[in-house]
Write a protein that holds these residues in place. Structure first.
Motif, PDB file in Angstrom:
ATOM      1  N   ASP A 148      -3.746   2.154  -3.062  1.00 16.20           N
ATOM      2  CA  ASP A 148      -4.231   2.129  -1.680  1.00 16.20           C
ATOM      3  C   ASP A 148      -5.742   2.353  -1.720  1.00 16.20           C
ATOM      4  O   ASP A 148      -6.220   3.171  -2.527  1.00 16.20           O
ATOM      5  CB  ASP A 148      -3.565   3.250  -0.861  1.00 16.20           C
ATOM      6  CG  ASP A 148      -3.661   3.008   0.644  1.00 16.20           C
ATOM      7  OD1 ASP A 148      -2.625   2.750   1.272  1.00 16.20           O
ATOM      8  OD2 ASP A 148      -4.791   3.078   1.184  1.00 16.20           O
ATOM      9  N   PRO A 149      -6.493   1.672  -0.837  1.00 18.24           N
ATOM     10  CA  PRO A 149      -7.951   1.898  -0.849  1.00 18.24           C
ATOM     11  C   PRO A 149      -8.347   3.305  -0.430  1.00 18.24           C
ATOM     12  O   PRO A 149      -9.488   3.715  -0.689  1.00 18.24           O
ATOM     13  CB  PRO A 149      -8.498   0.853   0.147  1.00 18.24           C
ATOM     14  CG  PRO A 149      -7.335   0.333   0.897  1.00 18.24           C
ATOM     15  CD  PRO A 149      -6.116   0.576   0.065  1.00 18.24           C
ATOM     16  N   GLY A 204       5.065  -2.014   2.137  1.00 22.43           N
ATOM     17  CA  GLY A 204       5.547  -1.684   3.473  1.00 22.43           C
ATOM     18  C   GLY A 204       4.427  -1.455   4.462  1.00 22.43           C
ATOM     19  O   GLY A 204       3.421  -0.801   4.157  1.00 22.43           O
ATOM     20  N   HIS A 205       4.611  -2.014   5.652  1.00 23.53           N
ATOM     21  CA  HIS A 205       3.753  -1.684   6.796  1.00 23.53           C
ATOM     22  C   HIS A 205       2.287  -2.041   6.592  1.00 23.53           C
ATOM     23  O   HIS A 205       1.397  -1.260   6.909  1.00 23.53           O
ATOM     24  CB  HIS A 205       3.915  -0.198   7.166  1.00 23.53           C
ATOM     25  CG  HIS A 205       5.330   0.144   7.529  1.00 23.53           C
ATOM     26  ND1 HIS A 205       6.159   0.842   6.700  1.00 23.53           N
ATOM     27  CD2 HIS A 205       6.050  -0.162   8.618  1.00 23.53           C
ATOM     28  CE1 HIS A 205       7.347   0.969   7.263  1.00 23.53           C
ATOM     29  NE2 HIS A 205       7.317   0.360   8.432  1.00 23.53           N
ATOM     30  N   LEU A 244      -5.613  -4.947  -1.886  1.00 26.04           N
ATOM     31  CA  LEU A 244      -5.209  -6.340  -1.879  1.00 26.04           C
ATOM     32  C   LEU A 244      -6.362  -7.157  -1.290  1.00 26.04           C
ATOM     33  O   LEU A 244      -7.069  -6.656  -0.421  1.00 26.04           O
ATOM     34  CB  LEU A 244      -3.941  -6.514  -1.029  1.00 26.04           C
ATOM     35  CG  LEU A 244      -2.663  -5.967  -1.653  1.00 26.04           C
ATOM     36  CD1 LEU A 244      -1.554  -5.900  -0.612  1.00 26.04           C
ATOM     37  CD2 LEU A 244      -2.235  -6.830  -2.846  1.00 26.04           C
ATOM     38  N   PRO A 272       0.813  -1.200   0.000  1.00 20.89           N
ATOM     39  CA  PRO A 272       0.000   0.000   0.000  1.00 20.89           C
ATOM     40  C   PRO A 272       0.857   1.264   0.000  1.00 20.89           C
ATOM     41  O   PRO A 272       1.822   1.374   0.746  1.00 20.89           O
ATOM     42  CB  PRO A 272      -0.762  -0.109   1.330  1.00 20.89           C
ATOM     43  CG  PRO A 272       0.196  -0.809   2.250  1.00 20.89           C
ATOM     44  CD  PRO A 272       0.959  -1.761   1.383  1.00 20.89           C
TER      45      PRO A 272
HETATM   46  C1  LIG Z   1       0.573   1.934   7.785  1.00 21.90           C
HETATM   47  S1  LIG Z   1       0.035   2.390   6.172  1.00 21.90           S
HETATM   48  C2  LIG Z   1       1.524   2.066   5.262  1.00 21.90           C
HETATM   49  C3  LIG Z   1       1.709   3.017   4.126  1.00 21.90           C
HETATM   50  C4  LIG Z   1       3.112   3.035   3.518  1.00 21.90           C
HETATM   51  N1  LIG Z   1       3.421   1.782   2.834  1.00 21.90           N
HETATM   52  C5  LIG Z   1       4.142   3.338   4.566  1.00 21.90           C
HETATM   53  O1  LIG Z   1       4.968   2.477   4.874  1.00 21.90           O
HETATM   54  O2  LIG Z   1       4.140   4.461   5.090  1.00 21.90           O
HETATM   55  C6  LIG Z   1      -1.035   1.044   5.774  1.00 21.90           C
HETATM   56  C7  LIG Z   1      -1.892   1.321   4.548  1.00 21.90           C
HETATM   57  O3  LIG Z   1      -2.533   0.104   4.150  1.00 21.90           O
HETATM   58  C8  LIG Z   1      -3.723   0.470   3.509  1.00 21.90           C
HETATM   59  N2  LIG Z   1      -4.580  -0.743   3.379  1.00 21.90           N
HETATM   60  C9  LIG Z   1      -5.475  -1.242   4.250  1.00 21.90           C
HETATM   61  N3  LIG Z   1      -6.030  -2.348   3.751  1.00 21.90           N
HETATM   62  C10 LIG Z   1      -5.473  -2.565   2.533  1.00 21.90           C
HETATM   63  C11 LIG Z   1      -5.638  -3.548   1.509  1.00 21.90           C
HETATM   64  N4  LIG Z   1      -6.499  -4.577   1.647  1.00 21.90           N
HETATM   65  N5  LIG Z   1      -4.896  -3.444   0.391  1.00 21.90           N
HETATM   66  C12 LIG Z   1      -4.020  -2.440   0.234  1.00 21.90           C
HETATM   67  N6  LIG Z   1      -3.817  -1.479   1.160  1.00 21.90           N
HETATM   68  C13 LIG Z   1      -4.536  -1.544   2.292  1.00 21.90           C
HETATM   69  C14 LIG Z   1      -4.279   1.563   4.391  1.00 21.90           C
HETATM   70  O4  LIG Z   1      -5.234   2.364   3.712  1.00 21.90           O
HETATM   71  C15 LIG Z   1      -3.017   2.329   4.766  1.00 21.90           C
HETATM   72  O5  LIG Z   1      -2.817   3.439   3.914  1.00 21.90           O
END
Ligand SMILES: C[S@@+](CC[C@H](N)C(=O)[O-])C[C@H]1O[C@@H](n2cnc3c(N)ncnc32)[C@H](O)[C@@H]1O
Length: 196
Positions: free
Chosen positions: A26-27, A112-113, A96, A5
């Motif tokens: 990202d959603p 990441g994360h 995802l 994301p």
């Molecule tokens: C902690 S942030 C991480 C963002 C970035 N990768 C970073 O490391 O700063 C987690 C992100 O995952 C996204 N997210 C939640 N469910 C998801 C899914 N099923 N598929 C993709 N992204 C998702 C959230 O919207 C959020 O922006």
């Protein structure tokens, strides 16, 4: 490159500034910048207030302290918002385990994360499907970080994920990284997604 994301982070902005063709998924993305901007500001505030209670779960040699972390996060949010506003087509709303790209679309996919970190929210079946999907759209390499949850425990389904990736014909490895902020988060899963 694909960042999934992407969140409200500056990876795609930084990659594009260096000349890469980069996309984020990202959603939370969607039309108009203000909703995404507000969500990004909330995330930074929430993360910073949570950090104050658990400073012992972090290693304090990369950042000088919580104020330094906050300043990096606000700067990253600013870079993200500037790029999101200028080039909204690089930021795609999707989630995802289903990504809107054909097979083998990207030389590099970074994630990441989300996986492993949010193991309490996403079950193992989701992890398997999400990782397969990230590998599907990668023709080169996939990098996943971190491999621990918020309690600094390594994701306990990691061996099974590696086996699943191998069965799909890819080559996974766990590599040390020279960045450790969250305690124990010093490893990255690298998958050579090229298939013979
Ligand atoms: C902690 S942030 C991480 C963002 C970035 N990768 C970073 O490391 O700063 C987690 C992100 O995952 C996204 N997210 C939640 N469910 C998801 C899914 N099923 N598929 C993709 N992204 C998702 C959230 O919207 C959020 O922006």
């Amino acid at each position: 490159m694909l960042d999934c994301p992407g969140g409200a982070s500056g990876f795609v902005a930084g990659a594009r500034a260096r000349g890469a063709e980069a996309y984020a998924v990202d959603p939370v993305y969607g039309p108009g910048v203000e909703r995404v901007a507000e969500r990004g500001r909330q995330d930074v505030r929430r993360a910073m207030s949570a950090l104050d209670d658990v400073t012992d779960l972090y290693v304090w040699d990369v950042y000088d302290g919580p104020a330094d972390v906050a300043s990096h996060r606000w700067a990253a949010l600013g870079r993200f918002l500037a790029d999101y506003t200028a080039s909204p087509g690089q930021y795609l709303p999707a989630a995802l385990p289903r990504l809107p790209f054909p097979d083998d679309s990207f030389d590099l996919v970074v994630s990441g994360h989300l996986l492993c970190l949010y193991a309490e929210e996403f079950d193992h079946a989701f992890h398997v499907q999400a990782l397969r999907e990230l590998c599907r759209v990668a023709r080169g390499e996939l990098r996943l970080f971190p491999l621990v949850d918020f309690g600094t425990q390594r994701y306990d389904g990691l061996d099974d994920l590696l086996l699943d990736v191998e069965r799909a014909g890819h080559d996974p490895s766990i590599r040390s990284v020279d960045f450790e902020f969250q305690r124990g988060a010093d490893e990255c899963l690298v998958v050579d997604a090229a298939t013979d």
